[in-house]
Design a protein around this motif. Structure first.
Motif, mmCIF file in Angstrom:
data_model
loop_
_atom_site.group_PDB
_atom_site.id
_atom_site.type_symbol
_atom_site.label_atom_id
_atom_site.label_comp_id
_atom_site.label_asym_id
_atom_site.label_seq_id
_atom_site.Cartn_x
_atom_site.Cartn_y
_atom_site.Cartn_z
ATOM 1 N N TYR A 142 0.830 -1.204 0.000
ATOM 2 C CA TYR A 142 0.000 0.000 0.000
ATOM 3 C C TYR A 142 0.867 1.258 0.000
ATOM 4 N N TYR A 143 1.951 1.225 0.754
ATOM 5 C CA TYR A 143 2.840 2.383 0.807
ATOM 6 C C TYR A 143 3.507 2.629 -0.543
ATOM 7 N N SER A 144 3.808 1.569 -1.264
ATOM 8 C CA SER A 144 4.342 1.699 -2.617
ATOM 9 C C SER A 144 3.303 2.345 -3.533
ATOM 10 N N TRP A 145 2.044 1.942 -3.384
ATOM 11 C CA TRP A 145 0.975 2.548 -4.176
ATOM 12 C C TRP A 145 0.837 4.039 -3.862
ATOM 13 N N PHE A 146 0.980 4.412 -2.591
ATOM 14 C CA PHE A 146 0.897 5.835 -2.227
ATOM 15 C C PHE A 146 1.962 6.627 -2.973
ATOM 16 N N ASP A 147 3.202 6.144 -2.911
ATOM 17 C CA ASP A 147 4.308 6.817 -3.602
ATOM 18 C C ASP A 147 4.058 6.892 -5.102
ATOM 19 N N THR A 148 3.614 5.792 -5.678
ATOM 20 C CA THR A 148 3.359 5.746 -7.115
ATOM 21 C C THR A 148 2.295 6.763 -7.509
ATOM 22 N N ALA A 149 1.192 6.791 -6.797
ATOM 23 C CA ALA A 149 0.079 7.677 -7.148
ATOM 24 C C ALA A 149 0.481 9.147 -7.043
ATOM 25 N N VAL A 150 1.120 9.521 -5.957
ATOM 26 C CA VAL A 150 1.472 10.934 -5.755
ATOM 27 C C VAL A 150 2.584 11.365 -6.700
ATOM 28 N N ASN A 151 3.675 10.614 -6.739
ATOM 29 C CA ASN A 151 4.819 11.051 -7.553
ATOM 30 C C ASN A 151 4.518 11.018 -9.048
ATOM 31 N N ALA A 152 3.732 10.058 -9.507
ATOM 32 C CA ALA A 152 3.345 10.042 -10.917
ATOM 33 C C ALA A 152 2.488 11.262 -11.244
ATOM 34 N N GLU A 153 1.589 11.617 -10.342
ATOM 35 C CA GLU A 153 0.748 12.800 -10.557
ATOM 36 C C GLU A 153 1.597 14.068 -10.638
ATOM 37 N N LEU A 154 2.553 14.209 -9.729
ATOM 38 C CA LEU A 154 3.422 15.390 -9.732
ATOM 39 C C LEU A 154 4.263 15.452 -11.000
ATOM 40 N N ALA A 155 4.788 14.307 -11.424
ATOM 41 C CA ALA A 155 5.609 14.272 -12.640
ATOM 42 C C ALA A 155 4.763 14.619 -13.870
ATOM 43 N N GLU A 156 3.560 14.053 -13.967
ATOM 44 C CA GLU A 156 2.695 14.325 -15.116
ATOM 45 C C GLU A 156 2.255 15.782 -15.175
ATOM 46 N N ARG A 157 2.154 16.428 -14.026
ATOM 47 C CA ARG A 157 1.769 17.850 -13.983
ATOM 48 C C ARG A 157 2.965 18.764 -14.246
ATOM 49 N N GLU A 159 -16.416 1.962 -1.782
ATOM 50 C CA GLU A 159 -15.849 1.944 -0.436
ATOM 51 C C GLU A 159 -14.347 1.709 -0.510
ATOM 52 N N PRO A 160 -13.550 2.488 0.210
ATOM 53 C CA PRO A 160 -12.102 2.280 0.159
ATOM 54 C C PRO A 160 -11.688 0.998 0.880
ATOM 55 N N ALA A 161 -10.676 0.352 0.336
ATOM 56 C CA ALA A 161 -10.063 -0.782 1.018
ATOM 57 C C ALA A 161 -9.057 -0.267 2.043
ATOM 58 N N ALA A 162 -8.502 0.903 1.783
ATOM 59 C CA ALA A 162 -7.540 1.530 2.697
ATOM 60 C C ALA A 162 -7.459 3.010 2.375
ATOM 61 N N GLU A 163 -7.010 3.760 3.357
ATOM 62 C CA GLU A 163 -6.681 5.153 3.104
ATOM 63 C C GLU A 163 -5.452 5.495 3.923
ATOM 64 N N GLY A 164 -4.615 6.297 3.315
ATOM 65 C CA GLY A 164 -3.375 6.633 3.987
ATOM 66 C C GLY A 164 -2.985 8.061 3.723
ATOM 67 N N HIS A 165 -1.868 8.420 4.321
ATOM 68 C CA HIS A 165 -1.332 9.758 4.123
ATOM 69 C C HIS A 165 0.181 9.702 4.231
ATOM 70 N N PHE A 166 0.813 10.692 3.667
ATOM 71 C CA PHE A 166 2.202 10.954 3.986
ATOM 72 C C PHE A 166 2.473 12.430 3.828
ATOM 73 N N VAL A 167 3.493 12.885 4.535
ATOM 74 C CA VAL A 167 3.908 14.274 4.486
ATOM 75 C C VAL A 167 5.285 14.318 3.845
ATOM 76 N N HIS A 168 5.382 15.109 2.790
ATOM 77 C CA HIS A 168 6.674 15.403 2.164
ATOM 78 C C HIS A 168 7.141 16.753 2.684
ATOM 79 N N VAL A 169 8.400 16.827 3.061
ATOM 80 C CA VAL A 169 9.062 18.112 3.248
ATOM 81 C C VAL A 169 9.982 18.256 2.055
ATOM 82 N N TYR A 170 9.824 19.350 1.339
ATOM 83 C CA TYR A 170 10.620 19.576 0.140
ATOM 84 C C TYR A 170 11.918 20.278 0.525
#
Length: 150
Positions: free
Chosen positions: A41-56, A114-125
């Protein structure tokens, strides 16, 4: 049920998330108990956020002067997932600081409300070289606001 368990917040609805990424599960994602292991799940979090940032056009993974370091992370699980399911990861920005961003991610079985999971992370740039925090540039702030309700 303990008082603490009864205070657990309800999971967020699909409508809470601003952008989506489809991610196929892999055979290797399952653990010996027959469901996707929590570390995936943590790998999915990284994938979803970083891919979105790169595509933008915000994140330049290889050459950008600024990189994000994870300083906090968490996940709540609601239902199991298993290979060969496909998941949908919803992303939103929950908090935008001077040099930090709190991303929230919902993991849904494809087509589920319905979500199977929900998570968060905080990036400090931080500066890539010095690893010292840097203020988020205006183009980042504008792009990240599009992923939030702020």
């Amino acid at each position: 049920m303990s008082d603490e368990a009864s205070k657990r917040p309800d999971p967020r609805a699909r409508s809470a998330y601003k952008t989506w990424r489809t991610i196929p599960t892999r055979w290797a994602d399952n653990d010996v108990y027959g469901h996707v292991n929590n570390v995936t799940y943590y790998s999915w979090f990284d994938t979803a956020v970083n891919a979105e940032l790169a595509e933008r056009g915000l994140l330049d993974i290889e050459h950008g002067a600024m990189i994000g370091l994870v300083v906090e992370t968490g996940c709540r699980y609601f239902a199991p997932l298993a290979f060969p399911q496909t998941v949908e990861a919803g992303v939103r920005v929950a908090k935008l600081g001077n040099s930090s961003v709190r991303y929230e991610i919902g993991i849904f079985a494809q087509g589920s409300d319905e979500p199977a999971a929900e998570g968060h992370f905080v990036h400090v740039y931080v500066d890539r070289g010095t690893r010292r925090p840097v203020a988020l540039p205006e183009d980042w702030r504008a792009g990240l606001k599009k992923l939030s309700n702020l």
